[in-house]
Design a protein around this motif. Structure first.
Motif, PDB file in Angstrom:
ATOM      1  N   ASP A 142       0.759  -1.445   0.290  1.00 19.97           N
ATOM      2  CA  ASP A 142      -0.094   0.141   0.401  1.00 19.97           C
ATOM      3  C   ASP A 142       1.087   1.391  -0.262  1.00 19.97           C
ATOM      4  N   ALA A 143       2.578   1.497   0.636  1.00 13.47           N
ATOM      5  CA  ALA A 143       3.035   1.799   0.725  1.00 13.47           C
ATOM      6  C   ALA A 143       3.216   2.815  -0.488  1.00 13.47           C
ATOM      7  N   LYS A 144       3.671   1.647  -1.373  1.00 13.34           N
ATOM      8  CA  LYS A 144       4.114   1.297  -2.421  1.00 13.34           C
ATOM      9  C   LYS A 144       2.578   2.463  -3.651  1.00 13.34           C
ATOM     10  N   THR A 145       1.902   1.588  -3.462  1.00 11.54           N
ATOM     11  CA  THR A 145       0.607   2.572  -4.171  1.00 11.54           C
ATOM     12  C   THR A 145       0.456   3.577  -4.007  1.00 11.54           C
ATOM     13  N   VAL A 146       0.482   4.445  -2.719  1.00  9.62           N
ATOM     14  CA  VAL A 146       0.972   5.780  -2.341  1.00  9.62           C
ATOM     15  C   VAL A 146       1.274   7.144  -3.105  1.00  9.62           C
ATOM     16  N   LEU A 147       2.544   6.101  -2.971  1.00 10.79           N
ATOM     17  CA  LEU A 147       3.841   7.182  -3.527  1.00 10.79           C
ATOM     18  C   LEU A 147       3.907   6.581  -5.352  1.00 10.79           C
ATOM     19  N   THR A 148       2.993   5.447  -5.663  1.00 13.31           N
ATOM     20  CA  THR A 148       2.848   5.836  -7.012  1.00 13.31           C
ATOM     21  C   THR A 148       2.081   6.575  -7.502  1.00 13.31           C
ATOM     22  N   VAL A 149       1.153   6.820  -6.693  1.00  4.32           N
ATOM     23  CA  VAL A 149      -0.238   7.944  -7.174  1.00  4.32           C
ATOM     24  C   VAL A 149       0.295   9.752  -6.866  1.00  4.32           C
ATOM     25  N   LEU A 150       1.231   9.573  -5.723  1.00  4.56           N
ATOM     26  CA  LEU A 150       1.849  11.084  -5.659  1.00  4.56           C
ATOM     27  C   LEU A 150       2.263  10.597  -6.546  1.00  4.56           C
ATOM     28  N   THR A 151       3.395  10.137  -7.244  1.00  6.98           N
ATOM     29  CA  THR A 151       4.301  10.959  -8.619  1.00  6.98           C
ATOM     30  C   THR A 151       3.155  10.649  -9.918  1.00  6.98           C
ATOM     31  N   ILE A 152       2.129   9.971 -10.105  1.00  7.73           N
ATOM     32  CA  ILE A 152       1.093  10.912 -11.193  1.00  7.73           C
ATOM     33  C   ILE A 152       0.675  11.979 -10.823  1.00  7.73           C
ATOM     34  N   GLU A 153       0.280  12.273  -9.619  1.00  2.17           N
ATOM     35  CA  GLU A 153      -0.370  13.617  -9.683  1.00  2.17           C
ATOM     36  C   GLU A 153       0.122  14.432  -9.617  1.00  2.17           C
ATOM     37  N   SER A 154       1.719  14.385  -9.582  1.00  2.00           N
ATOM     38  CA  SER A 154       2.441  15.684  -9.762  1.00  2.00           C
ATOM     39  C   SER A 154       2.582  15.729 -11.363  1.00  2.00           C
ATOM     40  N   ILE A 155       3.055  14.618 -11.769  1.00  4.78           N
ATOM     41  CA  ILE A 155       2.751  14.949 -13.312  1.00  4.78           C
ATOM     42  C   ILE A 155       1.538  15.556 -14.614  1.00  4.78           C
ATOM     43  N   ASN A 156       0.344  14.291 -13.931  1.00  6.96           N
ATOM     44  CA  ASN A 156      -0.572  14.934 -14.535  1.00  6.96           C
ATOM     45  C   ASN A 156      -1.825  15.238 -13.379  1.00  6.96           C
ATOM     46  N   ARG A 157      -1.820  16.217 -13.029  1.00  7.84           N
ATOM     47  CA  ARG A 157      -3.038  16.444 -12.268  1.00  7.84           C
ATOM     48  C   ARG A 157      -4.314  15.867 -12.341  1.00  7.84           C
ATOM     49  N   ASP A 158      -4.464  15.642 -13.923  1.00  6.28           N
ATOM     50  CA  ASP A 158      -5.940  15.815 -14.524  1.00  6.28           C
ATOM     51  C   ASP A 158      -5.569  14.419 -15.006  1.00  6.28           C
ATOM     52  N   VAL A 159      -5.359  13.805 -14.672  1.00 10.32           N
ATOM     53  CA  VAL A 159      -5.747  12.392 -15.473  1.00 10.32           C
ATOM     54  C   VAL A 159      -6.311  11.644 -14.651  1.00 10.32           C
ATOM     55  N   TYR A 160      -7.850  11.124 -14.325  1.00 11.25           N
ATOM     56  CA  TYR A 160      -8.389  10.272 -13.397  1.00 11.25           C
ATOM     57  C   TYR A 160      -7.882   9.002 -12.618  1.00 11.25           C
TER      58      TYR A 160
END
Length: 337
Positions: A196-214
């Motif tokens: 779960d920690a790795k998943t949350v980190l991945t989400v943070l990375t995704i949002e830092s690159i593209n906040r508009d992606v679903y």
């Protein structure tokens, strides 16, 4: 146009094809000039045609040298041309094979746009891909897989593979800035907490690159749900909680799991999906919308998803459906408005 030509030039130069093409061009040009000088009845334009026909061993016979010098030129271009064209063809074939191998190994960046990105590969990812291909909207749409596996796992022409962990480098290679949706699955090889920690980190990375992606995220523990919400995930599915609810419902209501599976799958039966409320039904009561949708489209409305709000299942008969509301419907195929 100039940019494309520059890219083509750099590509030919990088793959050592520019020199080979220059030699072929020089051979055609020189042989065309010589044959037009040695043969009185062959013009320079005819010489170019003859050189290409002779070099490729087509041999139409419409133009042929008669002088001794012309025949020597023909012999030279026959032997040299076959070798050069063979080398050129082999180079292009090797290049295509190498590119295909790199694609299968996940070594090339993706140029897909409006696509779905799946992070991690496992049995759930395989099932997700099958569901996406069963839906008319995504049957032929590009899907990019980012996973730590050796090579592309399935033979799908519209599935693009990026090898590696779902970090910033791999996500940019997957063209995340142009993606429409990202599905983040847990790493089955990690223990639940680290997963779960790795998943949350991945989400943070995704949002830092593209906040508009679903972003749709899979978690193991509900205790980590808030962390994903802080990371701005759009939808969070706690697999253990969902399984527990379904198991309990199946124990209390026999056969309910089959009904849920049928509604969630696009590969059989009717499907459950969301759609914008038709403009003519905006402001109508839930009962009026229910009757209208069933009568006109053979669809059953089971609830309303409010824009920016929650989900109202089985609303009261006098509930007013707003213009921006989404309808949760069951129908034999996806309804487009």
């Amino acid at each position: 146009m100039r940019r494309r030509l520059k890219q083509l030039y750099l590509f030919l130069l990088r793959e050592n094809l520019l020199y080979l093409l220059a030699v072929v061009f020089a051979l055609v040009l020189c042989s065309s000039i010589l044959i037009s000088l040695l043969e009185a009845d062959i013009s320079f334009a005819d010489g170019i045609w003859w050189s290409n026909v002779t070099m490729t061993t087509v041999g139409y016979g419409d133009i042929a040298p008669h002088s001794q010098g012309g025949r020597i030129v023909a012999a030279v271009i026959m032997f040299c041309g076959i070798g050069l064209l063979g080398t050129l063809s082999a180079s292009f074939a090797a290049l295509l094979i190498s590119r295909k191998m790199k694609e299968n190994k996940g070594m090339l960046p993706s140029s897909a746009t409006g696509h779905v990105i799946i992070c991690s590969w496992n049995e759930r990812a395989k099932a997700i891909l099958k569901e996406l291909r069963a839906d008319a909207q995504t049957a032929d749409s590009p899907v990019v897989l980012v996973a730590e596996i050796e090579e592309k796992p399935v033979d799908d022409p519209n599935l693009f593979f990026i090898r590696g962990a779902a970090d910033e480098e791999a996500l940019r290679k997957a063209n995340l800035p142009e993606a429409k949706t990202v599905i983040v699955l847990g790493d089955d090889q990690a223990d639940p907490a680290a997963r779960d920690a790795k998943t949350v980190l991945t989400v943070l990375t995704i949002e830092s690159i593209n906040r508009d992606v679903y972003t749709v995220v899979e978690l193991m523990s509900k205790a980590n749900e808030q962390h994903c919400r802080w990371a701005n995930a759009n939808e969070i599915i706690v697999s253990s909680e969902l399984s527990s609810h379904l198991l309990a419902s199946a124990a209390l209501n026999h056969g309910i799991s089959g009904i849920v599976a049928d509604l969630l799958s696009r590969q059989r039966g009717h499907e459950l999906h969301s759609m914008s409320a038709p403009a003519e039904l905006a402001g109508k009561t839930y009962l009026e919308v229910l009757v209208a949708m069933k009568t006109s489209r053979n669809a059953t409305v089971i609830g309303v998803m409010q824009r920016g709000g929650g989900f109202v299942s089985n609303p009261a008969a006098d509930y007013r459906v707003a213009e921006n509301d989404l309808l949760a419907v069951i129908s034999d195929e996806r309804i487009r408005t």
